[in-house]
Design a protein around this motif. Structure first.
Motif, PDB file in Angstrom:
ATOM      1  N   MET A   1       0.684  -1.137  -0.048  1.00 38.47           N
ATOM      2  CA  MET A   1      -0.093   0.038  -0.046  1.00 38.47           C
ATOM      3  C   MET A   1       0.925   1.240   0.140  1.00 38.47           C
ATOM      4  SD  MET A   1      -3.439   0.632   0.069  1.00 38.47           S
ATOM      5  CE  MET A   1      -4.220  -0.735   0.697  1.00 38.47           C
ATOM      6  N   ALA A   2       0.674   2.025  -0.706  1.00 36.61           N
ATOM      7  CA  ALA A   2       1.442   3.490  -0.909  1.00 36.61           C
ATOM      8  C   ALA A   2       0.548   4.512  -0.649  1.00 36.61           C
ATOM      9  CB  ALA A   2       2.142   3.583  -2.360  1.00 36.61           C
ATOM     10  N   ASN A   3       0.936   5.656   0.025  1.00 34.82           N
ATOM     11  CA  ASN A   3       0.363   6.968   0.356  1.00 34.82           C
ATOM     12  C   ASN A   3       0.806   7.779  -1.132  1.00 34.82           C
ATOM     13  OD1 ASN A   3      -1.057   6.068   2.780  1.00 34.82           O
ATOM     14  ND2 ASN A   3       0.822   6.463   3.762  1.00 34.82           N
ATOM     15  N   ILE A   4      -0.044   8.356  -1.566  1.00 32.06           N
ATOM     16  CA  ILE A   4       0.157   9.226  -2.735  1.00 32.06           C
ATOM     17  C   ILE A   4      -0.708  10.381  -2.629  1.00 32.06           C
ATOM     18  CG2 ILE A   4       0.029   9.226  -5.327  1.00 32.06           C
ATOM     19  CD1 ILE A   4       0.319   6.158  -5.214  1.00 32.06           C
ATOM     20  N   VAL A  91      -2.952   3.746  -2.041  1.00 34.65           N
ATOM     21  CA  VAL A  91      -3.057   3.041  -3.400  1.00 34.65           C
ATOM     22  C   VAL A  91      -2.572   1.457  -3.294  1.00 34.65           C
ATOM     23  CG1 VAL A  91      -2.847   2.951  -5.865  1.00 34.65           C
ATOM     24  CG2 VAL A  91      -3.493   4.937  -4.757  1.00 34.65           C
ATOM     25  N   ASP A  92      -3.146   0.347  -3.704  1.00 32.80           N
ATOM     26  CA  ASP A  92      -2.424  -0.656  -3.396  1.00 32.80           C
ATOM     27  C   ASP A  92      -1.587  -0.975  -4.741  1.00 32.80           C
ATOM     28  OD1 ASP A  92      -1.851  -3.486  -3.344  1.00 32.80           O
ATOM     29  OD2 ASP A  92      -3.791  -3.969  -2.535  1.00 32.80           O
ATOM     30  N   GLU A  93      -0.418  -1.391  -4.525  1.00 32.58           N
ATOM     31  CA  GLU A  93       0.760  -1.691  -5.472  1.00 32.58           C
ATOM     32  C   GLU A  93       0.111  -2.231  -6.831  1.00 32.58           C
ATOM     33  OE1 GLU A  93       3.749  -0.140  -5.402  1.00 32.58           O
ATOM     34  OE2 GLU A  93       3.380   0.587  -3.362  1.00 32.58           O
ATOM     35  N   VAL A 115       0.664   4.482 -13.754  1.00 40.48           N
ATOM     36  CA  VAL A 115      -0.793   5.072 -13.669  1.00 40.48           C
ATOM     37  C   VAL A 115      -1.976   4.272 -13.132  1.00 40.48           C
ATOM     38  CG1 VAL A 115      -0.477   5.854 -16.107  1.00 40.48           C
ATOM     39  CG2 VAL A 115      -1.641   3.670 -16.005  1.00 40.48           C
ATOM     40  N   PHE A 116      -2.676   5.008 -12.592  1.00 44.27           N
ATOM     41  CA  PHE A 116      -3.699   4.408 -11.386  1.00 44.27           C
ATOM     42  C   PHE A 116      -4.942   5.062 -11.489  1.00 44.27           C
ATOM     43  CE2 PHE A 116      -1.405   6.877  -8.681  1.00 44.27           C
ATOM     44  CZ  PHE A 116      -2.464   7.497  -7.704  1.00 44.27           C
ATOM     45  N   CYS A 117      -6.197   4.761 -11.225  1.00 47.49           N
ATOM     46  CA  CYS A 117      -7.332   5.527 -11.317  1.00 47.49           C
ATOM     47  C   CYS A 117      -7.992   5.768  -9.925  1.00 47.49           C
ATOM     48  CB  CYS A 117      -8.451   4.807 -12.033  1.00 47.49           C
ATOM     49  SG  CYS A 117      -8.097   4.597 -13.814  1.00 47.49           S
ATOM     50  N   ILE A 118      -8.513   6.891  -9.965  1.00 47.80           N
ATOM     51  CA  ILE A 118      -9.087   7.452  -8.611  1.00 47.80           C
ATOM     52  C   ILE A 118     -10.555   7.616  -9.253  1.00 47.80           C
ATOM     53  CG2 ILE A 118      -9.490   9.133  -6.754  1.00 47.80           C
ATOM     54  CD1 ILE A 118      -7.011   7.450  -6.246  1.00 47.80           C
ATOM     55  N   ASP A 119     -11.593   6.870  -8.806  1.00 52.06           N
ATOM     56  CA  ASP A 119     -12.845   7.005  -9.299  1.00 52.06           C
ATOM     57  C   ASP A 119     -12.897   6.998 -10.969  1.00 52.06           C
ATOM     58  OD1 ASP A 119     -13.921   7.246  -6.896  1.00 52.06           O
ATOM     59  OD2 ASP A 119     -13.816   9.301  -6.768  1.00 52.06           O
ATOM     60  N   SER A 120     -13.386   7.963 -11.733  1.00 51.51           N
ATOM     61  CA  SER A 120     -13.028   8.093 -13.069  1.00 51.51           C
ATOM     62  C   SER A 120     -12.012   8.658 -13.646  1.00 51.51           C
ATOM     63  CB  SER A 120     -14.315   8.615 -13.728  1.00 51.51           C
ATOM     64  OG  SER A 120     -14.469   9.950 -13.221  1.00 51.51           O
ATOM     65  N   LYS A 121     -11.173   9.202 -12.644  1.00 55.08           N
ATOM     66  CA  LYS A 121      -9.953  10.006 -13.181  1.00 55.08           C
ATOM     67  C   LYS A 121      -8.805   9.088 -13.206  1.00 55.08           C
ATOM     68  CE  LYS A 121     -11.350  14.285 -13.158  1.00 55.08           C
ATOM     69  NZ  LYS A 121     -11.445  15.028 -14.315  1.00 55.08           N
TER      70      LYS A 121
END
Length: 137
Positions: A1-4, A91-93, A115-121
């Motif tokens: 788990m990473a804090n971003i 965010v999970d790795e 890259v990763f998503c937060i909701d639809s972003k």
């Protein structure tokens, strides 16, 4: 788990692992409106230290009220001007995907970790360890 820490520059969301974030501040006048635009080299002073300018995305924005994020890697500090601080997310790795190769071909800087998503972003995760290759200190 990473804090971003997720920030917005224009319409793009970027993520920075909080481990590298040294300060979040407002410009209180020590940085002037004649700062270079876009991602560019430059140096300014902050708390008695020189810091590389890692980008000024919008010349039209009043630099005197800008949000600033200071990140550090191996003793080098970099200053980013941002339009908005979104929030800090865990965010999970496994949810961070590699940056697509086709996108790298069309980008002038290669300092993305994934890259990763937060909701639809879609959030582009910055690789702070690669900043020194592009920004002199």
């Amino acid at each position: 788990m990473a804090n971003i820490l997720v920030i917005r520059v224009r319409e793009t969301w970027f993520g920075i692992e909080t481990f590298y974030v040294k300060a979040i501040t407002k410009n209180t006048g020590w940085l002037n409106n004649k700062s270079p635009a876009n991602f560019t080299n430059g140096i300014t002073a902050y708390n008695g230290q020189n810091i590389s300018l890692a980008g000024f995305p919008d010349e039209s924005k009043n630099c005197l009220t800008a949000d600033l994020v200071i990140v550090s890697f191996n003793g080098n500090k970099y200053l980013l001007q941002v339009d908005e601080i979104i929030d800090i997310f865990q965010v999970d790795e496994k949810d961070i995907l590699p940056f697509p190769a086709f996108a790298k071909k069309h980008m002038s800087k290669y300092f993305f970790k994934g890259v990763f998503c937060i909701d639809s972003k879609l959030v582009l995760l910055l690789d702070v360890s690669k900043f020194s290759a592009y920004f002199s200190s």
